[in-house]
Design a protein around this motif. Structure first.
Motif, PDB file in Angstrom:
ATOM      1  N   GLY A   1      59.122  48.582  44.816  1.00 38.27           N
ATOM      2  CA  GLY A   1      57.961  48.661  43.932  1.00 38.27           C
ATOM      3  C   GLY A   1      56.676  48.119  44.525  1.00 38.27           C
ATOM      4  O   GLY A   1      55.790  47.670  43.781  1.00 38.27           O
ATOM      5  N   LEU A   2      56.519  48.164  45.850  1.00 39.79           N
ATOM      6  CA  LEU A   2      55.300  47.644  46.466  1.00 39.79           C
ATOM      7  C   LEU A   2      54.099  48.474  46.034  1.00 39.79           C
ATOM      8  O   LEU A   2      54.120  49.697  46.074  1.00 39.79           O
ATOM      9  N   ARG A   3      53.038  47.785  45.653  1.00 39.50           N
ATOM     10  CA  ARG A   3      51.804  48.439  45.212  1.00 39.50           C
ATOM     11  C   ARG A   3      50.619  47.705  45.812  1.00 39.50           C
ATOM     12  O   ARG A   3      50.613  46.469  45.888  1.00 39.50           O
ATOM     13  N   ALA A   4      49.624  48.441  46.261  1.00 39.34           N
ATOM     14  CA  ALA A   4      48.402  47.868  46.832  1.00 39.34           C
ATOM     15  C   ALA A   4      47.207  48.364  46.035  1.00 39.34           C
ATOM     16  O   ALA A   4      47.018  49.573  45.902  1.00 39.34           O
ATOM     17  N   SER A   5      46.392  47.444  45.525  1.00 36.80           N
ATOM     18  CA  SER A   5      45.248  47.815  44.680  1.00 36.80           C
ATOM     19  C   SER A   5      44.002  47.074  45.146  1.00 36.80           C
ATOM     20  O   SER A   5      44.024  45.842  45.325  1.00 36.80           O
ATOM     21  N   GLY A   6      42.911  47.812  45.351  1.00 37.27           N
ATOM     22  CA  GLY A   6      41.649  47.190  45.712  1.00 37.27           C
ATOM     23  C   GLY A   6      41.138  46.296  44.596  1.00 37.27           C
ATOM     24  O   GLY A   6      41.197  46.658  43.411  1.00 37.27           O
ATOM     25  N   GLN A   7      40.613  45.107  44.966  1.00 37.07           N
ATOM     26  CA  GLN A   7      40.091  44.142  43.996  1.00 37.07           C
ATOM     27  C   GLN A   7      38.588  43.931  44.133  1.00 37.07           C
ATOM     28  O   GLN A   7      37.921  43.561  43.175  1.00 37.07           O
ATOM     29  N   SER A   8      38.077  44.155  45.338  1.00 38.60           N
ATOM     30  CA  SER A   8      36.659  43.967  45.603  1.00 38.60           C
ATOM     31  C   SER A   8      36.334  44.658  46.929  1.00 38.60           C
ATOM     32  O   SER A   8      37.179  45.355  47.489  1.00 38.60           O
ATOM     33  N   ALA A   9      35.132  44.428  47.446  1.00 41.56           N
ATOM     34  CA  ALA A   9      34.748  45.033  48.716  1.00 41.56           C
ATOM     35  C   ALA A   9      35.432  44.366  49.903  1.00 41.56           C
ATOM     36  O   ALA A   9      35.305  44.853  51.034  1.00 41.56           O
ATOM     37  N   SER A  10      36.181  43.283  49.672  1.00 45.61           N
ATOM     38  CA  SER A  10      36.831  42.582  50.783  1.00 45.61           C
ATOM     39  C   SER A  10      38.273  42.198  50.487  1.00 45.61           C
ATOM     40  O   SER A  10      38.899  41.531  51.309  1.00 45.61           O
ATOM     41  N   GLU A  11      38.836  42.640  49.334  1.00 47.93           N
ATOM     42  CA  GLU A  11      40.178  42.190  48.951  1.00 47.93           C
ATOM     43  C   GLU A  11      41.052  43.347  48.472  1.00 47.93           C
ATOM     44  O   GLU A  11      40.569  44.257  47.786  1.00 47.93           O
TER      45      GLU A  11
END
Length: 483
Positions: A276-286
């Motif tokens: 269930g690995l998921r990658a989600s952008g949080q900001s312009a650097s995270e």
């Protein structure tokens, strides 16, 4: 202009509808701790011989093992297939429910005579499913004679499953529907997550049929057995450039099941891979990663990252209780891919699947010269693809559906009717304060799908490795950017 309905488009729509239905149904069930309901015995031949003695088509399981050997077997219509095992509790169950050996036994025999040509999947209900772990395929060839005309040249199956220790795969190519005149077809193996020379060895070949010849031909692929713990890997067999006849089924996916403790079944390793690995952008650097443990015995997790076109490198080690990690100090408007594995004092689990995420870019209008502009330009969608990791990355051809403002289609060729991916953005703000994203695809190419919110710069990314057909997706948390 109304876009012509095509078979691929209908298939994509069906996949997407099925995905949504399955996800809704899953909300009403709690998988953890559920009791397995094993199939009742049925569909087999009476009195199979002990140990499958005298049966030519025999499938075995090594003592204590969790892979069928061979995992793919080819027989003629009317020929029996016999399974035998001992030492560990297993069973044999058809993926379509047409046969089963019954509840698991530590020692068992099961036999079925296949009278109808086709491809029949099976799995062990203890250590596998129809799509992962301990599973296999029976390919049944037609024994009928030739007819008028040159016929078609096609692969006998679109799916092959091999144990890493099986040694070699014999891919069967048939001439069906006629045998008039000589015919030839080129056949080759293309790398996916399994690499040519490292995981398998195959030389390109030309298969030939004489006038009146309708016998099957075979193409040999050697499977290399290493000692590494690794996830199941796959590559593709392709037919091209036929002469004297047309091409039928032209592509097959071959899955190599690891036998060193890192395979998809996860039953011979102390640790199972995180899921269930998921990658989600949080900001312009995270970019924030989340996952499920996969194994309660893990002592920690190792996280790896790669940029587009680069290699994976370890970036962090986190404790066993961690279920999330934020990767920071990243450049803006950039895509990264991630994977992780569990570790304990004995070593590592297999890797998780790969997840892609993107840092925020700048708000900017949708550029319809390079992308599909959905929801009146609020969202910008692009798809890049390649047939294998050795191939050149290309932009998919875009087709907007003017009748449905949030939907678009992509083709992995210049042919307008070769539609292979459907993408849809749905306004779910009234439901959970998010925009939703759906997609379905009928291709095993490597895909990188990007959807950007033009008002905020937030970007949703999905990565699919070559050699694997992605499952339909509905992400109800895609964009927390309402209204």
């Amino acid at each position: 202009m109304r876009y012509r309905i095509t078979l691929p488009l209908l298939a994509l729509g069906f996949l997407l509808a099925a995905s949504v239905s399955a996800q809704h149904e899953a909300m009403g069930h709690h998988a953890m701790g559920a009791k397995v309901d094993y199939d009742d015995p049925g569909g087999g031949d009476p009195n199979p011989p002990p140990g499958c003695q005298g049966v030519q088509a025999k499938i075995t399981v090594a003592n204590g093992g969790t892979t069928f050997s061979p995992a793919t077997i080819t027989v003629d219509a009317g020929q029996p297939v016999c399974w035998t095992w001992s030492g560990t509790a297993h069973n044999v169950s058809a993926n379509d429910g047409s046969f089963s050996s019954g509840p698991p036994l530590e020692q068992g025999n099961f036999q079925r005579t296949f009278n109808t040509p086709g491809t029949f999947g099976f799995h062990c209900q203890v250590h596998g499913t129809p799509t992962a772990g301990m599973r296999g395929t029976v390919i049944v060839r037609s024994t009928g004679g030739g007819g008028e005309g040159p016929g078609k040249l096609e692969l006998a199956s679109s799916t092959y499953i091999m144990g890493e220790g099986d040694g070699a795969l014999a891919v069967t190519v048939e001439r069906v529907g006629g045998s008039d005149g000589a015919a030839t077809v080129k056949i080759a193996a293309a790398p996916g997550s399994a690499k040519k020379g490292k995981d398998f060895v195959a030389r390109n070949a030309t298969l030939k049929w004489a006038n009146g010849d309708q016998g099957p031909k075979t193409f040999q692929v050697s499977i290399k057995n290493d000692k590494l713990k690794e996830p199941d890997e796959s590559f593709t067999i392709r037919l091209t450039q036929a002469t004297g006849g047309s091409i039928g089924t032209s592509t097959a996916t071959v899955t190599i099941q690891d036998d060193d403790g890192g395979g998809g079944g996860g039953c011979t390793s102390a640790l199972s891979a995180p899921s269930g690995l998921r990658a989600s952008g949080q900001s312009a650097s995270e970019i924030r990663l989340t996952w499920a443990a996969g194994s309660t015995a893990a002592g920690g997790f190792r996280i790896e990252r790669r940029a587009q076109g680069g290699d994976f490198e370890e970036i962090a080690s986190v404790p066993a209780a961690a279920r999330s990690f934020t990767d920071s100090d990243l450049p803006g408007d950039s895509v990264f891919q991630y994977r992780l594995r569990a570790e304990d004092i004995d070593g590592f689990s297999a890797y998780s699947g790969i997840a892609a995420g993107a840092t925020d870019g700048f708000p900017a209008p949708c550029d319809d010269r390079k992308a599909l502009c959905l929801k009146d330009g609020r969202f910008e969608a692009t798809v890049q693809w390649r047939a294998s990791e050795d191939d050149v990355e290309r932009d998919a051809k875009r087709v907007l559906l003017p009748e449905v403002r949030g939907s678009g289609l992509f083709a992995l060729s210049q042919a307008e009717d070769d539609l292979q991916l459907l993408l849809n953005v749905k306004d779910g703000c009234a439901v959970n304060d998010h925009y939703w994203l759906d997609f379905a695809a009928v291709t095993d190419a490597e895909l990188l799908i990007r959807v950007r919110d033009t008002l905020t710069g937030r970007t949703w990314v999905y990565f699919n490795p070559a050699g694997s057909v992605p499952a339909p997706v509905r992400d109800v948390d895609a964009f927390a950017t309402c209204p």
